[in-house]
Design an enzyme around this catalytic site. Structure first.
Site, PDB file in Angstrom:
ATOM      1  N   LYS A 252     -35.089 -40.161  40.236  1.00  0.00           N
ATOM      2  CA  LYS A 252     -35.306 -38.712  40.219  1.00  0.00           C
ATOM      3  C   LYS A 252     -34.619 -38.075  39.034  1.00  0.00           C
ATOM      4  CE  LYS A 252     -36.875 -37.398  44.606  1.00  0.00           C
ATOM      5  NZ  LYS A 252     -36.821 -36.545  45.760  1.00  0.00           N
ATOM      6  N   ARG A 253     -33.516 -38.683  38.656  1.00  0.00           N
ATOM      7  CA  ARG A 253     -32.754 -38.115  37.544  1.00  0.00           C
ATOM      8  C   ARG A 253     -33.548 -38.169  36.226  1.00  0.00           C
ATOM      9  NH1 ARG A 253     -27.167 -40.622  37.256  1.00  0.00           N
ATOM     10  NH2 ARG A 253     -27.310 -40.326  39.482  1.00  0.00           N
TER      11      ARG A 253
END
Ligand code: GLU
Length: 486
Positions: A252-253
Site C-alpha cells: 500500500k505504501r
C-alpha cells in the site's frame, strides 16, 4: 493424464473480500489472454465459501472492475454454465456429492474432536517444537458423517509429490505438507482446498493460473486429485508483483490501490491492460506499447517470468499517454469534457463545441484526466470560454522599450485576420506568418498570445485563434488595442 489436448478453459477465482488489487487483476488478465489466444473459455468464479470474510458489494465490484478492462467472461456470476452457477455458495450440493464419494471410499471422516481438544494437540506440538499434524491424531473409528461436524480428508499416502509448473518447471514437495485437511466445514460450506478442485474439474478448467502462495499447498491438492481419481490441471504460477523498484512486493505504501481508483483518475483500460500484461510477462523486443488484440495475439505461457515484475505508475502514465493518442476524435472529446471541473463548465462562454475544439489541442500534451482537471482548476483553459482579464503591461514584448510598440502590430494582425481563412490553425498561421517574420516573431506573436489568452503560457496563438474563431479573435485583439491606447 494430461489436459493439453482439451480446449483451453481458464478461470479467475477471486474471493469476494472487497478490494480488487493489482495482483488479482493481473491474474484475471493472463487467464483471459490465454483463453482468448486459444479460442478457449474464460470463467469468472466467485469463491464465497468463507462467509465471515465476505464484504457486501464485492461481487459487483469485481464484475465492474473486469468489465472496465474488457475482460469479458464466458461464464460468471451472471452467466451460469452447464456446470451450474459460478458462485460457490450455490454449489454446496456438488461439493457434498464429491465429499460423500470420499467418505464412501473410506477417505474422509468427521472430525470427532472439540475445539479445546484440538487446541491441546496444537499446544503439545508447539511445546515439542514439531509442526502440528492432524493425521497424527487420526481416530481409529468414527461416526457416520451427517454434515454437522467438519469433514476431514484421510490423506491416503504420505509421500513426496512431483509436479510440473509451466512457469517454475519441475517442482516437488512432500510429507510435511500432507495432512488430514478439512474439506467440508460444519456450516455445510467446503474449504477452498476442496472446492476449487471440484470446480476446476466440473468446469473443465485446463490451466490453473494463480500466485506463488499456492505452491506450498500443491501437494495437498495433488493428494486430493489422486484420491478423487481425477486428472491434474496444468499449473501456471504467476510471479509476484513488485513495487516500482522491483525489489519489494507491491505494498500500500507504494500506492497499491483498488483498480477502480485508476479508472477514476482517468487511466484508459488499454493502458492498464498493457501495463499489467508487462508486469510479469513480455513478448521480447523493445516495443512496450500493445493494444489488447496485440496482447491476445502475442501472449504465451513460456514468456511469463519466474521472478517478480515491477508495477510502476510512471510507466503506466507513459502508457496512458501513448494509448490516449490512439483514441478517436470523439473519444478524445468525451475524455476531455469528462475531465473538466464544474468551475470550467459553468463559465459564461462554455459550450461543448468550444470544449471539443480545445480537446484536440490539449490532447497533444496530456497524459491523464487528472492533469486536465488540475490545469482547468487553475484556469489554464478559461480563455477558451470567457474573455481573459489581464494587466495591459503583459502585452509588452520583453525586447520592446514600451507597451505602445505592440499597438501597430496588433492592428496589423487584426487587418490580416479580418479576411483570413479560419478553417484550420495552419490557414491562420499562413495569414500572419510573413508579417511576423518581417517584423519579428516575438514582437508580433507575444502580444497576440496575450490578447487572445491573457496568459504568458498557452497553446500557440494560431491555435488560440482557431479555437476562438474569427469573431472572438478580432474582438479580443481590438480590446487589447483599446487597453493600450486607453
Ligand atoms: N479464491 C482464491 C483467492 O482469491 C483463488 C485461488 C485460485 O485461483 O485457486 O486467492
Amino acid at each position: 493424464m494430461s489436459n493439453t489436448n482439451r480446449p483451453v478453459v481458464t478461470r479467475f477465482a477471486p474471493s469476494p473480500t472487497g478490494f480488487m488489487h493489482i495482483g488479482g487483476v493481473r491474474t484475471a488478465l493472463y487467464a483471459y489472454l490465454y483463453a482468448k489466444k486459444n479460442n478457449g473459455t474464460f470463467i469468472l468464479r466467485i469463491e464465497d465459501t468463507d462467509k465471515n470474510r465476505e464484504v457486501d458489494g464485492s461481487i459487483a465490484h469485481i464484475m465492474e472492475s473486469l468489465s472496465w478492462l474488457g475482460l469479458t467472461w464466458d461464464f460468471g456470476p451472471d452467466k451460469p454454465g452447464l456446470f451450474g452457477s459460478c458462485l460457490q455458495s450455490d454449489r454446496l450440493d456438488i461439493y457434498k456429492k464429491y465429499a460423500q464419494q470420499l467418505v464412501d471410499k473410506g477417505l474422509a471422516y468427521p472430525d470427532p474432536y472439540t475445539s479445546e481438544q484440538l487446541e491441546q494437540f496444537r499446544k503439545e506440538a508447539t511445546e515439542e517444537k514439531r509442526p502440528f499434524l492432524f493425521r497424527k491424531h487420526r481416530p481409529d473409528t468414527y461416526e457416520t458423517w451427517d454434515g454437522t461436524k467438519p469433514l476431514r480428508f484421510k490423506v491416503p499416502e504420505v509421500k513426496r509429490y512431483k509436479w510440473h509448473d509451466e512457469v517454475r518447471g519441475d517442482l516437488s514437495a512432500g510429507e510435511e505438507m500432507l495432512d488430514d485437511i478439512i474439506i467440508m466445514k460444519a456450516d455445510g460450506y467446503p474449504t477452498y482446498n476442496f472446492a476449487h478442485i471440484i470446480d476446476d474439474l466440473e468446469m473443465g478448467v485446463t490451466h490453473v493460473m494463480r500466485g506463488e502462495e499456492f505452491i506450498a499447498s500443491t501437494p495437498k491438492f495433488l493428494s486430493l486429485y489422486d484420491a478423487l481419481e481425477i486428472a491434474r490441471p496444468i499449473f501456471v504460477t504467476l510471479p509476484p508483483i513488485m513495487g516500482p523498484d522491483g525489489k519489494k512486493k507491491l505494498s500500500k505504501r507504494d500506492g497499491a490501490k483498488d483498480l477502480l481508483e485508476y479508472k477514476n483518475e482517468g487511466y484508459l483500460p488499454a493502458a492498464m491492460n498493457n501495463m499489467l500484461a508487462l508486469t510479469g510477462w513480455n513478448p521480447g523486443g523493445n516495443n512496450e506499447i500493445f493494444t489488447m488484440s496485440e496482447l491476445v495475439e502475442k501472449f504465451s505461457l513460456d514468456r511469463i517470468q519466474r521472478s517478480g515484475g515491477a508495477f510502476n505508475e510512471e510507466k503506466l502514465l507513459h502508457m496512458n499517454k501513448e494509448h490516449l493518442k490512439s483514441l478517436s476524435g470523439e473519444e478524445k472529446i468525451s475524455y476531455f469534457i469528462d475531465a473538466l471541473p464544474e468551475s470550467t463548465k459553468t463559465l459564461p462562454g462554455y459550450s461543448t463545441e468550444q470544449a471539443s475544439k480545445l480537446a484536440v489541442v490539449v490532447f497533444e500534451r496530456a497524459a491523464l484526466k487528472k492533469e486536465i482537471t488540475q490545469a482547468a482548476e487553475v484556469g489554464e483553459y478559461d480563455w477558451a470560454f470567457s474573455d481573459p482579464e489581464y494587466e495591459k503591461t503583459l502585452l509588452q514584448w520583453k525586447n520592446d522599450d514600451s507597451l505602445q510598440e505592440a499597438l501597430p502590430r496588433l492592428e496589423n494582425v487584426h487587418k490580416l485576420l479580418e479576411d483570413a481563412d479560419f478553417s484550420s490553425t495552419e490557414a491562420i498561421k499562413s495569414a500572419v506568418w510573413t508579417y511576423a517574420e518581417e517584423t519579428g516573431k516575438g514582437e508580433v506573436l507575444w502580444p497576440l498570445r496575450v490578447a487572445l489568452s491573457g496568459r504568458q503560457q498557452s497553446p500557440d496563438p494560431f491555435t488560440l485563434a482557431y479555437i476562438l474563431g474569427r469573431e472572438k479573435t478580432l474582438v479580443r485583439i481590438a480590446h487589447a488595442c483599446d487597453k493600450i491606447s486607453g
